[in-house]
Design a protein around this motif. Structure first.
Motif, PDB file in Angstrom:
ATOM      1  N   ARG A  42       0.849  -1.197   0.000  1.00 25.97           N
ATOM      2  CA  ARG A  42       0.000   0.000   0.000  1.00 25.97           C
ATOM      3  C   ARG A  42       0.870   1.227   0.000  1.00 25.97           C
ATOM      4  N   GLY A  43       0.433   2.243  -0.697  1.00 24.93           N
ATOM      5  CA  GLY A  43       1.174   3.503  -0.694  1.00 24.93           C
ATOM      6  C   GLY A  43       0.212   4.657  -0.606  1.00 24.93           C
ATOM      7  N   LEU A  44       0.626   5.664   0.127  1.00 23.39           N
ATOM      8  CA  LEU A  44      -0.275   6.772   0.410  1.00 23.39           C
ATOM      9  C   LEU A  44       0.452   8.077   0.119  1.00 23.39           C
ATOM     10  N   SER A  45      -0.168   8.939  -0.622  1.00 23.32           N
ATOM     11  CA  SER A  45       0.448  10.248  -0.859  1.00 23.32           C
ATOM     12  C   SER A  45      -0.592  11.178  -1.454  1.00 23.32           C
ATOM     13  N   THR A  46      -0.322  12.483  -1.374  1.00 20.18           N
ATOM     14  CA  THR A  46      -1.207  13.431  -2.052  1.00 20.18           C
ATOM     15  C   THR A  46      -0.936  13.395  -3.556  1.00 20.18           C
ATOM     16  N   ASP A  47       0.166  12.733  -3.970  1.00 17.38           N
ATOM     17  CA  ASP A  47       0.469  12.580  -5.389  1.00 17.38           C
ATOM     18  C   ASP A  47       0.321  11.107  -5.760  1.00 17.38           C
ATOM     19  N   ILE A  48      -0.474  10.812  -6.791  1.00 18.07           N
ATOM     20  CA  ILE A  48      -0.763   9.404  -7.074  1.00 18.07           C
ATOM     21  C   ILE A  48       0.442   8.657  -7.645  1.00 18.07           C
ATOM     22  N   LEU A  49       1.380   9.366  -8.278  1.00 13.59           N
ATOM     23  CA  LEU A  49       2.578   8.675  -8.789  1.00 13.59           C
ATOM     24  C   LEU A  49       3.456   8.248  -7.616  1.00 13.59           C
ATOM     25  N   GLU A  50       3.574   9.158  -6.648  1.00 10.84           N
ATOM     26  CA  GLU A  50       4.362   8.801  -5.462  1.00 10.84           C
ATOM     27  C   GLU A  50       3.684   7.657  -4.705  1.00 10.84           C
ATOM     28  N   ALA A  51       2.339   7.725  -4.589  1.00 13.47           N
ATOM     29  CA  ALA A  51       1.606   6.648  -3.911  1.00 13.47           C
ATOM     30  C   ALA A  51       1.832   5.327  -4.642  1.00 13.47           C
ATOM     31  N   SER A  52       1.858   5.381  -5.979  1.00  9.87           N
ATOM     32  CA  SER A  52       2.063   4.160  -6.770  1.00  9.87           C
ATOM     33  C   SER A  52       3.454   3.579  -6.505  1.00  9.87           C
ATOM     34  N   ALA A  53       4.459   4.468  -6.467  1.00 14.14           N
ATOM     35  CA  ALA A  53       5.827   4.011  -6.219  1.00 14.14           C
ATOM     36  C   ALA A  53       5.959   3.413  -4.826  1.00 14.14           C
TER      37      ALA A  53
END
Ligand SMILES: CC(=O)SCCNC(=O)CCNC(=O)[C@H](O)C(C)(C)COP(=O)(O)OP(=O)(O)OC[C@H]1O[C@@H](n2cnc3c(N)ncnc32)[C@H](O)[C@@H]1OP(=O)(O)O
Ligand SMILES: CC(C)C(=O)C(=O)O
Length: 513
Positions: free
Chosen positions: A477-488
Protein backbone atom coordinates in the motif's frame (compact mmCIF):
# COMPACT_ATOMS: atom_id res chain seq x y z
CA UNK A 1 -30.71 43.06 34.80
CA UNK A 2 -31.80 45.62 32.15
CA UNK A 3 -33.58 43.96 29.21
CA UNK A 4 -32.51 44.92 25.70
CA UNK A 5 -35.25 44.38 23.12
CA UNK A 6 -34.19 42.69 19.90
CA UNK A 7 -35.65 44.01 16.63
CA UNK A 8 -34.69 41.60 13.88
CA UNK A 9 -34.64 42.95 10.33
CA UNK A 10 -33.17 39.91 8.56
CA UNK A 11 -36.32 39.70 6.41
CA UNK A 12 -36.18 43.41 5.45
CA UNK A 13 -32.72 45.04 5.73
CA UNK A 14 -31.11 41.58 5.49
CA UNK A 15 -33.00 40.91 2.29
CA UNK A 16 -31.59 44.19 0.92
CA UNK A 17 -28.23 42.40 0.58
CA UNK A 18 -27.40 42.43 -3.13
CA UNK A 19 -28.42 39.13 -4.71
CA UNK A 20 -30.77 38.05 -1.93
CA UNK A 21 -34.44 37.48 -2.69
CA UNK A 22 -36.59 35.52 -0.28
CA UNK A 23 -39.93 34.12 -1.40
CA UNK A 24 -42.89 33.72 0.96
CA UNK A 25 -42.04 30.13 1.90
CA UNK A 26 -38.44 31.09 2.72
CA UNK A 27 -39.52 34.14 4.73
CA UNK A 28 -41.90 31.95 6.70
CA UNK A 29 -39.23 29.38 7.43
CA UNK A 30 -36.89 32.06 8.74
CA UNK A 31 -39.72 33.75 10.68
CA UNK A 32 -40.56 30.52 12.54
CA UNK A 33 -36.91 30.05 13.44
CA UNK A 34 -36.59 33.68 14.60
CA UNK A 35 -39.58 33.08 16.84
CA UNK A 36 -37.78 30.08 18.34
CA UNK A 37 -34.71 32.23 18.81
CA UNK A 38 -36.86 34.49 20.95
CA UNK A 39 -36.54 37.85 19.23
CA UNK A 40 -39.02 40.48 20.42
CA UNK A 41 -39.80 42.25 17.14
CA UNK A 42 -39.55 41.14 13.54
CA UNK A 43 -39.46 43.45 10.52
CA UNK A 44 -40.90 41.13 7.88
CA UNK A 45 -40.48 43.36 4.83
CA UNK A 46 -41.35 46.55 2.97
CA UNK A 47 -44.94 45.91 1.75
CA UNK A 48 -44.99 48.85 -0.72
CA UNK A 49 -41.95 47.40 -2.48
CA UNK A 50 -43.90 44.78 -4.42
CA UNK A 51 -47.08 42.71 -4.30
CA UNK A 52 -44.89 39.69 -3.56
CA UNK A 53 -43.34 41.33 -0.50
CA UNK A 54 -46.76 42.49 0.71
CA UNK A 55 -48.03 38.90 0.47
CA UNK A 56 -44.93 37.54 2.22
CA UNK A 57 -45.27 40.04 5.10
CA UNK A 58 -48.92 39.07 5.39
CA UNK A 59 -48.07 35.37 5.53
CA UNK A 60 -45.51 36.02 8.28
CA UNK A 61 -47.94 38.29 10.15
CA UNK A 62 -50.54 35.54 10.25
CA UNK A 63 -48.06 32.78 11.08
CA UNK A 64 -46.00 34.02 14.01
CA UNK A 65 -47.69 34.36 17.37
CA UNK A 66 -45.24 35.52 19.99
CA UNK A 67 -43.44 38.29 18.17
CA UNK A 68 -44.43 41.83 17.16
CA UNK A 69 -44.54 41.85 13.34
CA UNK A 70 -43.46 45.05 11.66
CA UNK A 71 -43.75 46.44 8.13
CA UNK A 72 -41.55 49.27 6.85
CA UNK A 73 -43.01 52.37 5.21
CA UNK A 74 -41.81 55.64 3.76
CA UNK A 75 -43.52 58.75 5.09
CA UNK A 76 -46.23 58.34 2.48
CA UNK A 77 -49.88 57.34 2.79
CA UNK A 78 -49.56 54.84 -0.05
CA UNK A 79 -46.82 52.93 1.81
CA UNK A 80 -48.71 53.11 5.10
CA UNK A 81 -51.77 51.62 3.40
CA UNK A 82 -49.62 48.79 2.06
CA UNK A 83 -48.42 48.02 5.61
CA UNK A 84 -52.03 48.10 6.85
CA UNK A 85 -52.96 45.50 4.26
CA UNK A 86 -49.88 43.39 4.92
CA UNK A 87 -50.40 43.26 8.68
CA UNK A 88 -54.00 42.07 8.56
CA UNK A 89 -54.18 39.05 10.87
CA UNK A 90 -51.07 39.96 12.91
CA UNK A 91 -51.38 39.35 16.67
CA UNK A 92 -49.25 42.35 17.51
CA UNK A 93 -48.82 44.63 14.47
CA UNK A 94 -46.46 47.60 14.32
CA UNK A 95 -45.61 50.04 11.54
CA UNK A 96 -42.12 51.39 11.05
CA UNK A 97 -42.09 54.79 9.34
CA UNK A 98 -38.88 56.50 8.30
CA UNK A 99 -37.65 59.74 6.78
CA UNK A 100 -34.10 60.89 6.23
CA UNK A 101 -32.98 63.85 8.32
CA UNK A 102 -29.32 64.51 7.40
CA UNK A 103 -28.34 67.58 5.32
CA UNK A 104 -27.01 65.37 2.51
CA UNK A 105 -30.24 63.39 2.24
CA UNK A 106 -32.44 66.48 2.67
CA UNK A 107 -30.66 68.38 -0.06
CA UNK A 108 -29.91 65.73 -2.67
CA UNK A 109 -32.39 62.92 -2.18
CA UNK A 110 -35.55 64.38 -0.68
CA UNK A 111 -34.97 67.95 -1.94
CA UNK A 112 -36.67 69.25 1.19
CA UNK A 113 -35.91 71.93 3.74
CA UNK A 114 -35.80 71.01 7.42
CA UNK A 115 -39.34 72.22 8.06
CA UNK A 116 -40.64 70.12 5.13
CA UNK A 117 -38.93 67.01 6.54
CA UNK A 118 -40.53 67.66 9.91
CA UNK A 119 -43.98 68.28 8.41
CA UNK A 120 -43.81 65.27 6.08
CA UNK A 121 -42.90 62.94 8.93
CA UNK A 122 -45.49 64.46 11.24
CA UNK A 123 -48.30 64.13 8.74
CA UNK A 124 -47.30 60.49 8.02
CA UNK A 125 -47.31 59.70 11.74
CA UNK A 126 -50.72 61.33 12.13
CA UNK A 127 -52.12 59.28 9.28
CA UNK A 128 -50.58 56.04 10.63
CA UNK A 129 -51.93 56.71 14.14
CA UNK A 130 -55.44 56.22 12.83
CA UNK A 131 -54.67 52.59 12.10
CA UNK A 132 -51.79 51.55 14.34
CA UNK A 133 -51.38 51.68 18.10
CA UNK A 134 -47.69 50.79 17.79
CA UNK A 135 -45.44 52.96 15.63
CA UNK A 136 -41.69 53.09 15.37
CA UNK A 137 -40.17 56.16 13.74
CA UNK A 138 -36.66 56.23 12.23
CA UNK A 139 -34.56 59.27 11.41
CA UNK A 140 -32.75 57.82 8.41
CA UNK A 141 -29.06 58.86 8.34
CA UNK A 142 -29.39 60.17 11.90
CA UNK A 143 -25.66 59.56 12.19
CA UNK A 144 -24.95 62.53 9.90
CA UNK A 145 -27.78 64.74 11.17
CA UNK A 146 -27.27 67.97 13.14
CA UNK A 147 -27.87 67.28 16.85
CA UNK A 148 -30.33 70.15 17.31
CA UNK A 149 -32.44 69.03 14.33
CA UNK A 150 -32.35 65.48 15.66
CA UNK A 151 -33.70 66.74 19.01
CA UNK A 152 -36.46 68.59 17.12
CA UNK A 153 -37.44 65.51 15.10
CA UNK A 154 -37.33 63.11 18.06
CA UNK A 155 -39.40 65.56 20.15
CA UNK A 156 -42.02 65.70 17.39
CA UNK A 157 -42.15 61.87 17.25
CA UNK A 158 -42.50 61.63 21.05
CA UNK A 159 -45.35 64.16 20.95
CA UNK A 160 -47.07 62.15 18.21
CA UNK A 161 -47.09 59.16 20.53
CA UNK A 162 -44.72 56.76 18.76
CA UNK A 163 -43.53 53.86 20.89
CA UNK A 164 -39.98 53.57 19.58
CA UNK A 165 -37.61 56.15 18.09
CA UNK A 166 -34.80 54.68 16.06
CA UNK A 167 -31.48 56.45 15.52
CA UNK A 168 -29.88 54.77 12.50
CA UNK A 169 -26.26 55.12 11.52
CA UNK A 170 -27.49 54.36 8.02
CA UNK A 171 -24.11 54.53 6.30
CA UNK A 172 -21.95 53.11 9.10
CA UNK A 173 -20.06 56.40 9.45
CA UNK A 174 -19.81 56.91 13.19
CA UNK A 175 -17.47 55.52 15.80
CA UNK A 176 -18.63 54.16 19.17
CA UNK A 177 -18.00 57.29 21.23
CA UNK A 178 -19.84 59.51 18.72
CA UNK A 179 -22.79 57.14 18.41
CA UNK A 180 -23.06 56.64 22.18
CA UNK A 181 -22.95 60.42 22.68
CA UNK A 182 -26.04 60.87 20.48
CA UNK A 183 -28.11 58.65 22.77
CA UNK A 184 -26.84 60.50 25.82
CA UNK A 185 -27.67 63.84 24.21
CA UNK A 186 -31.21 62.78 23.28
CA UNK A 187 -31.84 61.40 26.76
CA UNK A 188 -30.73 64.71 28.26
CA UNK A 189 -32.37 67.09 25.80
CA UNK A 190 -35.66 65.64 24.52
CA UNK A 191 -38.60 66.37 26.83
CA UNK A 192 -40.56 63.25 27.86
CA UNK A 193 -37.94 61.01 26.26
CA UNK A 194 -38.77 58.34 28.86
CA UNK A 195 -42.13 57.87 27.08
CA UNK A 196 -40.40 56.16 24.16
CA UNK A 197 -37.89 53.40 23.72
CA UNK A 198 -34.70 54.45 21.94
CA UNK A 199 -33.37 52.05 19.33
CA UNK A 200 -29.95 51.55 17.77
CA UNK A 201 -29.66 50.55 14.09
CA UNK A 202 -26.11 50.34 12.76
CA UNK A 203 -24.47 49.48 9.49
CA UNK A 204 -21.06 47.93 9.18
CA UNK A 205 -19.35 50.01 6.49
CA UNK A 206 -16.32 50.62 8.70
CA UNK A 207 -16.65 47.37 10.63
CA UNK A 208 -18.01 49.18 13.71
CA UNK A 209 -21.66 48.12 13.74
CA UNK A 210 -21.36 45.86 16.79
CA UNK A 211 -19.14 48.28 18.71
CA UNK A 212 -21.50 51.19 17.94
CA UNK A 213 -24.58 49.23 18.99
CA UNK A 214 -22.91 48.29 22.28
CA UNK A 215 -22.00 51.94 22.83
CA UNK A 216 -25.67 52.86 22.32
CA UNK A 217 -26.67 50.26 24.94
CA UNK A 218 -24.17 51.76 27.36
CA UNK A 219 -25.77 55.14 26.76
CA UNK A 220 -29.36 54.09 27.33
CA UNK A 221 -30.64 52.38 24.14
CA UNK A 222 -33.56 50.08 24.93
CA UNK A 223 -33.67 48.22 21.64
CA UNK A 224 -31.11 47.00 19.14
CA UNK A 225 -31.79 46.37 15.48
CA UNK A 226 -29.82 43.93 13.42
CA UNK A 227 -29.80 40.81 11.33
CA UNK A 228 -28.67 37.23 11.68
CA UNK A 229 -25.10 36.79 10.42
CA UNK A 230 -24.95 40.58 10.00
CA UNK A 231 -26.33 40.44 6.46
CA UNK A 232 -27.80 43.57 4.92
CA UNK A 233 -27.35 46.49 2.56
CA UNK A 234 -23.65 46.96 1.51
CA UNK A 235 -21.37 45.73 4.34
CA UNK A 236 -24.43 44.66 6.32
CA UNK A 237 -26.08 45.39 9.64
CA UNK A 238 -25.20 44.70 13.24
CA UNK A 239 -25.08 40.92 13.75
CA UNK A 240 -27.68 40.12 16.41
CA UNK A 241 -25.76 37.07 17.60
CA UNK A 242 -22.72 39.24 18.32
CA UNK A 243 -24.70 41.63 20.51
CA UNK A 244 -26.49 38.82 22.36
CA UNK A 245 -23.24 37.00 23.08
CA UNK A 246 -21.32 40.16 23.99
CA UNK A 247 -24.00 41.01 26.57
CA UNK A 248 -24.05 37.41 27.81
CA UNK A 249 -20.27 37.00 28.01
CA UNK A 250 -19.59 40.44 29.52
CA UNK A 251 -22.64 40.73 31.79
CA UNK A 252 -20.60 42.30 34.57
CA UNK A 253 -19.55 45.06 32.16
CA UNK A 254 -22.78 45.87 30.31
CA UNK A 255 -25.33 44.95 33.00
CA UNK A 256 -27.88 44.25 30.26
CA UNK A 257 -29.25 41.14 28.52
CA UNK A 258 -31.44 40.11 25.64
CA UNK A 259 -34.03 37.42 26.20
CA UNK A 260 -32.87 35.33 23.24
CA UNK A 261 -32.71 31.54 23.48
CA UNK A 262 -28.99 31.56 22.83
CA UNK A 263 -28.90 27.85 22.03
CA UNK A 264 -30.88 28.59 18.84
CA UNK A 265 -28.21 30.95 17.47
CA UNK A 266 -26.24 28.39 15.51
CA UNK A 267 -29.32 26.79 13.93
CA UNK A 268 -30.73 30.21 12.97
CA UNK A 269 -27.44 31.26 11.42
CA UNK A 270 -27.26 28.11 9.30
CA UNK A 271 -30.84 28.50 8.10
CA UNK A 272 -30.39 32.16 7.14
CA UNK A 273 -27.18 31.33 5.32
CA UNK A 274 -28.82 28.46 3.46
CA UNK A 275 -31.92 30.37 2.37
CA UNK A 276 -30.20 33.65 1.49
CA UNK A 277 -27.22 31.96 -0.16
CA UNK A 278 -24.92 34.26 1.85
CA UNK A 279 -22.04 32.13 3.05
CA UNK A 280 -20.86 32.86 6.59
CA UNK A 281 -17.09 33.52 6.56
CA UNK A 282 -15.15 30.95 8.58
CA UNK A 283 -13.75 33.61 10.91
CA UNK A 284 -17.10 35.35 11.54
CA UNK A 285 -17.54 36.00 15.26
CA UNK A 286 -19.84 33.55 17.08
CA UNK A 287 -21.22 31.68 14.04
CA UNK A 288 -18.23 31.23 11.70
CA UNK A 289 -17.05 27.64 11.23
CA UNK A 290 -13.77 28.53 12.97
CA UNK A 291 -15.28 30.44 15.90
CA UNK A 292 -14.80 27.40 18.14
CA UNK A 293 -12.04 25.63 16.21
CA UNK A 294 -8.40 25.48 17.31
CA UNK A 295 -5.55 24.57 14.97
CA UNK A 296 -2.27 25.39 16.61
CA UNK A 297 -0.51 23.00 18.94
CA UNK A 298 -0.06 25.44 21.82
CA UNK A 299 -3.74 26.41 21.77
CA UNK A 300 -4.85 22.78 21.41
CA UNK A 301 -2.66 21.78 24.35
CA UNK A 302 -4.23 24.60 26.40
CA UNK A 303 -7.73 23.55 25.35
CA UNK A 304 -7.08 19.94 26.34
CA UNK A 305 -5.85 21.05 29.76
CA UNK A 306 -8.50 23.73 30.42
CA UNK A 307 -10.94 25.11 27.85
CA UNK A 308 -11.09 28.61 29.32
CA UNK A 309 -7.47 29.13 28.28
CA UNK A 310 -8.65 29.81 24.73
CA UNK A 311 -12.45 30.04 24.84
CA UNK A 312 -14.35 32.94 26.40
CA UNK A 313 -17.70 31.31 25.72
CA UNK A 314 -18.77 27.75 25.12
CA UNK A 315 -19.99 26.37 21.79
CA UNK A 316 -22.83 24.66 23.71
CA UNK A 317 -24.24 28.09 24.61
CA UNK A 318 -25.05 28.81 20.97
CA UNK A 319 -26.28 25.28 20.28
CA UNK A 320 -23.13 23.63 18.95
CA UNK A 321 -22.03 20.25 20.23
CA UNK A 322 -18.40 20.96 21.01
CA UNK A 323 -15.26 22.85 20.08
CA UNK A 324 -13.13 21.44 17.31
CA UNK A 325 -9.45 20.66 17.42
CA UNK A 326 -8.49 20.81 13.77
CA UNK A 327 -5.35 18.92 12.86
CA UNK A 328 -3.04 20.80 10.55
CA UNK A 329 0.60 21.71 10.20
CA UNK A 330 0.56 23.83 13.39
CA UNK A 331 -0.79 21.02 15.57
CA UNK A 332 1.26 19.28 18.24
CA UNK A 333 1.58 15.83 19.82
CA UNK A 334 -1.02 16.41 22.56
CA UNK A 335 -3.81 17.03 20.06
CA UNK A 336 -2.58 14.25 17.77
CA UNK A 337 -2.57 11.72 20.60
CA UNK A 338 -6.06 12.85 21.71
CA UNK A 339 -7.33 12.44 18.15
CA UNK A 340 -5.92 8.94 17.88
CA UNK A 341 -7.50 7.99 21.20
CA UNK A 342 -10.87 9.35 20.01
CA UNK A 343 -10.50 7.23 16.89
CA UNK A 344 -9.81 4.14 18.99
CA UNK A 345 -6.06 3.71 18.35
CA UNK A 346 -3.71 2.82 21.13
CA UNK A 347 -0.17 3.44 19.98
CA UNK A 348 3.00 3.03 21.97
CA UNK A 349 5.36 5.99 22.18
CA UNK A 350 7.48 4.85 19.22
CA UNK A 351 4.47 4.22 17.00
CA UNK A 352 3.01 7.56 18.01
CA UNK A 353 6.23 9.36 17.11
CA UNK A 354 6.43 7.62 13.74
CA UNK A 355 2.78 8.42 12.97
CA UNK A 356 3.28 12.00 14.14
CA UNK A 357 6.18 12.65 11.81
CA UNK A 358 4.22 11.13 8.88
CA UNK A 359 1.32 13.36 9.92
CA UNK A 360 3.55 16.47 9.86
CA UNK A 361 4.84 15.55 6.40
CA UNK A 362 1.28 15.19 5.20
CA UNK A 363 0.15 18.38 6.93
CA UNK A 364 2.80 20.30 5.00
CA UNK A 365 1.08 19.18 1.81
CA UNK A 366 -2.57 19.42 2.85
CA UNK A 367 -4.62 22.31 4.29
CA UNK A 368 -6.49 20.13 6.74
CA UNK A 369 -5.78 16.56 7.71
CA UNK A 370 -9.03 14.59 7.92
CA UNK A 371 -9.91 11.56 10.05
CA UNK A 372 -9.66 9.37 6.95
CA UNK A 373 -6.14 10.67 6.29
CA UNK A 374 -5.11 9.89 9.84
CA UNK A 375 -6.63 6.44 9.74
CA UNK A 376 -4.78 5.67 6.52
CA UNK A 377 -1.41 6.90 7.72
CA UNK A 378 -1.64 5.27 11.15
CA UNK A 379 -2.71 1.91 9.77
CA UNK A 380 0.05 2.03 7.19
CA UNK A 381 2.56 2.51 9.99
CA UNK A 382 1.09 -0.22 12.19
CA UNK A 383 1.98 -2.91 9.68
CA UNK A 384 5.58 -3.45 10.64
CA UNK A 385 7.44 -4.87 7.66
CA UNK A 386 11.23 -4.72 7.73
CA UNK A 387 12.22 -2.27 5.01
CA UNK A 388 14.86 -3.77 2.73
CA UNK A 389 14.14 -1.15 0.12
CA UNK A 390 13.27 2.45 0.97
CA UNK A 391 12.06 4.80 -1.71
CA UNK A 392 14.13 7.97 -1.58
CA UNK A 393 13.18 10.04 -4.66
CA UNK A 394 11.30 9.75 -7.93
CA UNK A 395 11.37 11.99 -10.99
CA UNK A 396 8.88 11.46 -13.78
CA UNK A 397 8.84 13.04 -17.23
CA UNK A 398 5.58 12.88 -19.05
CA UNK A 399 4.22 14.49 -22.20
CA UNK A 400 1.34 13.27 -24.35
CA UNK A 401 3.66 13.10 -27.38
CA UNK A 402 6.74 11.62 -25.71
CA UNK A 403 7.60 8.34 -24.02
CA UNK A 404 7.18 8.59 -20.23
CA UNK A 405 10.39 8.13 -18.29
CA UNK A 406 11.04 7.75 -14.60
CA UNK A 407 14.15 7.94 -12.46
CA UNK A 408 14.15 6.42 -8.99
CA UNK A 409 16.56 6.42 -6.10
CA UNK A 410 16.19 3.60 -3.58
CA UNK A 411 18.19 2.86 -0.44
CA UNK A 412 18.82 -0.82 0.18
CA UNK A 413 19.41 -2.09 3.72
CA UNK A 414 19.75 1.51 4.91
CA UNK A 415 23.07 2.08 3.16
CA UNK A 416 23.33 1.06 -0.49
CA UNK A 417 22.12 3.67 -2.99
CA UNK A 418 20.41 2.29 -6.09
CA UNK A 419 19.56 4.71 -8.88
CA UNK A 420 17.98 3.79 -12.21
CA UNK A 421 16.04 5.28 -15.06
CA UNK A 422 13.49 3.54 -17.33
CA UNK A 423 10.78 4.16 -19.88
CA UNK A 424 7.25 2.78 -19.80
CA UNK A 425 3.82 2.77 -21.41
CA UNK A 426 2.72 5.31 -18.89
CA UNK A 427 4.20 7.15 -15.91
CA UNK A 428 3.37 4.36 -13.44
CA UNK A 429 4.77 1.71 -15.76
CA UNK A 430 7.97 3.77 -16.15
CA UNK A 431 8.32 4.04 -12.36
CA UNK A 432 7.81 0.31 -11.90
CA UNK A 433 10.34 -0.51 -14.64
CA UNK A 434 12.88 1.79 -12.99
CA UNK A 435 12.28 0.12 -9.58
CA UNK A 436 12.69 -3.33 -11.16
CA UNK A 437 15.98 -2.24 -12.74
CA UNK A 438 17.26 -0.72 -9.51
CA UNK A 439 16.36 -3.68 -7.29
CA UNK A 440 16.98 -6.44 -9.84
CA UNK A 441 13.72 -8.06 -8.76
CA UNK A 442 11.65 -9.86 -11.39
CA UNK A 443 8.03 -9.61 -10.45
CA UNK A 444 4.62 -9.57 -12.11
CA UNK A 445 2.15 -6.85 -11.26
CA UNK A 446 -1.03 -8.88 -10.67
CA UNK A 447 -3.24 -6.10 -9.44
CA UNK A 448 -3.24 -2.32 -9.18
CA UNK A 449 -6.00 -0.15 -7.73
CA UNK A 450 -6.25 3.42 -6.57
CA UNK A 451 -8.76 5.27 -4.42
CA UNK A 452 -9.04 8.59 -2.68
CA UNK A 453 -9.02 8.42 1.12
CA UNK A 454 -10.19 11.96 1.72
CA UNK A 455 -11.97 14.68 -0.20
CA UNK A 456 -10.92 17.73 -2.20
CA UNK A 457 -8.26 18.43 -4.79
CA UNK A 458 -5.51 17.85 -2.26
CA UNK A 459 -6.97 14.50 -1.14
CA UNK A 460 -4.59 11.64 -0.44
CA UNK A 461 -4.56 8.82 -2.99
CA UNK A 462 -4.10 5.29 -1.72
CA UNK A 463 -2.63 2.78 -4.15
CA UNK A 464 -2.90 -0.94 -3.59
CA UNK A 465 -0.79 -3.40 -5.61
CA UNK A 466 -0.29 -7.17 -5.70
CA UNK A 467 3.06 -8.51 -6.94
CA UNK A 468 3.79 -12.11 -7.79
CA UNK A 469 7.12 -13.89 -8.05
CA UNK A 470 7.12 -17.61 -8.76
CA UNK A 471 4.35 -18.86 -6.46
CA UNK A 472 4.68 -16.12 -3.89
CA UNK A 473 2.51 -13.03 -3.99
CA UNK A 474 2.50 -10.01 -1.74
CA UNK A 475 0.44 -6.87 -1.34
CA UNK A 476 1.63 -3.35 -0.85
CA UNK A 477 0.00 0.00 0.00
CA UNK A 478 1.17 3.50 -0.69
CA UNK A 479 -0.28 6.77 0.41
CA UNK A 480 0.45 10.25 -0.86
CA UNK A 481 -1.21 13.43 -2.05
CA UNK A 482 0.47 12.58 -5.39
CA UNK A 483 -0.76 9.40 -7.07
CA UNK A 484 2.58 8.68 -8.79
CA UNK A 485 4.36 8.80 -5.46
CA UNK A 486 1.61 6.65 -3.91
CA UNK A 487 2.06 4.16 -6.77
CA UNK A 488 5.83 4.01 -6.22
CA UNK A 489 5.43 3.59 -2.46
CA UNK A 490 2.91 0.77 -2.90
CA UNK A 491 5.24 -1.07 -5.28
CA UNK A 492 8.27 -0.78 -2.99
CA UNK A 493 6.11 -1.78 0.00
CA UNK A 494 4.96 -4.91 -1.88
CA UNK A 495 8.59 -5.76 -2.76
CA UNK A 496 9.51 -5.60 0.93
CA UNK A 497 6.58 -7.84 1.82
CA UNK A 498 7.60 -10.22 -0.95
CA UNK A 499 11.16 -10.48 0.35
CA UNK A 500 9.83 -11.18 3.85
CA UNK A 501 7.49 -13.88 2.54
CA UNK A 502 10.29 -15.36 0.42
CA UNK A 503 12.41 -15.79 3.56
CA UNK A 504 9.62 -17.61 5.40
CA UNK A 505 8.94 -19.69 2.31
CA UNK A 506 12.54 -20.82 1.91
CA UNK A 507 12.84 -21.58 5.67
CA UNK A 508 9.79 -23.85 5.34
CA UNK A 509 11.21 -25.48 2.19
CA UNK A 510 14.55 -26.15 3.89
CA UNK A 511 12.78 -27.63 6.89
CA UNK A 512 10.82 -30.06 4.71
CA UNK A 513 13.96 -31.44 2.96
C1 LIG B 1 -32.09 53.02 4.74
C2 LIG B 1 -33.02 52.00 4.15
O1 LIG B 1 -32.71 50.86 4.12
S1 LIG B 1 -34.50 52.55 3.57
C3 LIG B 1 -35.28 51.19 2.85
C4 LIG B 1 -34.71 50.88 1.53
N1 LIG B 1 -35.43 49.81 0.92
C5 LIG B 1 -35.92 49.90 -0.30
O2 LIG B 1 -35.82 50.90 -0.99
C6 LIG B 1 -36.56 48.66 -0.85
C7 LIG B 1 -37.94 48.89 -1.40
N2 LIG B 1 -38.02 49.99 -2.33
C8 LIG B 1 -38.71 49.89 -3.53
O3 LIG B 1 -39.21 48.85 -3.94
C9 LIG B 1 -38.89 51.17 -4.28
O4 LIG B 1 -37.81 52.03 -4.00
C10 LIG B 1 -40.24 51.83 -3.89
C11 LIG B 1 -41.40 50.94 -4.38
C12 LIG B 1 -40.37 52.00 -2.39
C13 LIG B 1 -40.36 53.20 -4.51
O5 LIG B 1 -40.11 53.07 -5.88
P1 LIG B 1 -40.26 54.35 -6.86
O6 LIG B 1 -41.58 54.96 -6.63
O7 LIG B 1 -39.98 53.84 -8.21
O8 LIG B 1 -39.19 55.40 -6.34
P2 LIG B 1 -37.61 55.32 -6.25
O9 LIG B 1 -37.24 54.16 -5.39
O10 LIG B 1 -36.99 55.36 -7.57
O11 LIG B 1 -37.28 56.68 -5.49
C14 LIG B 1 -37.61 56.85 -4.15
C15 LIG B 1 -38.56 58.00 -3.96
O12 LIG B 1 -38.99 57.97 -2.59
C16 LIG B 1 -38.59 59.17 -1.93
N3 LIG B 1 -38.31 58.84 -0.57
C17 LIG B 1 -37.22 58.20 -0.09
N4 LIG B 1 -37.38 57.97 1.21
C18 LIG B 1 -38.57 58.47 1.54
C19 LIG B 1 -39.28 58.51 2.75
N5 LIG B 1 -38.78 57.96 3.85
N6 LIG B 1 -40.48 59.08 2.76
C20 LIG B 1 -40.99 59.61 1.65
N7 LIG B 1 -40.37 59.59 0.47
C21 LIG B 1 -39.16 59.02 0.43
C22 LIG B 1 -37.40 59.64 -2.73
O13 LIG B 1 -37.12 60.99 -2.50
C23 LIG B 1 -37.90 59.35 -4.14
O14 LIG B 1 -38.89 60.30 -4.42
P3 LIG B 1 -39.07 60.99 -5.86
O15 LIG B 1 -39.58 59.89 -6.75
O16 LIG B 1 -40.08 62.02 -5.61
O17 LIG B 1 -37.75 61.52 -6.26
C1 LIG C 1 -35.11 52.31 7.49
C2 LIG C 1 -33.93 52.58 8.32
C3 LIG C 1 -34.15 52.16 9.72
C4 LIG C 1 -32.73 51.91 7.83
O1 LIG C 1 -32.76 50.76 7.42
C5 LIG C 1 -31.46 52.62 7.92
O2 LIG C 1 -31.46 53.80 8.17
O3 LIG C 1 -30.41 51.98 7.71
Amino acid sequence: MRKIYVFDTTLRDGEQSPGVNLNTREKLEIAYQLEKLGIDRMEAGFPAASPGDLAAVNAVAKAVKNVTVIGLSRSREHDIDAVREALIGAQDPCIHIFLATSPIHRKHKLRMEKHQVLETAQSALRYAKKYFSKIEFSLEDAGRTELDFMVEMVSMAVNEGVKVVNIPDTVGYLNPSEYGAIFKHLKENVPDIEKVQLSAHCHNDLGMATANTLAAIQNGADQIEGTINGIGERAGNTAIEEIAMALETRQEFFGAKTSLNLSEISRTSRLVSKLTGMVVPGNKAIVGANAFAHESGIHQDGMLKEKTTYEIMTPETIGLKESKLVLGKHSGRHAFREKLQDMGYELDEQQLNQAFSRFKELADKKKEVSDDDIMALVEEKLIDTPEVYKLETIYVTYGNRSVPTAKVRIIKDQEQELEEEAEGNGSVDAIYNAVDKATGEEVTLSDYSIKSVSRGKDAQGEVHVVLTQNDVSAQGRGLSTDILEASARAYVDALNQLIEKRKTFSRRERASL
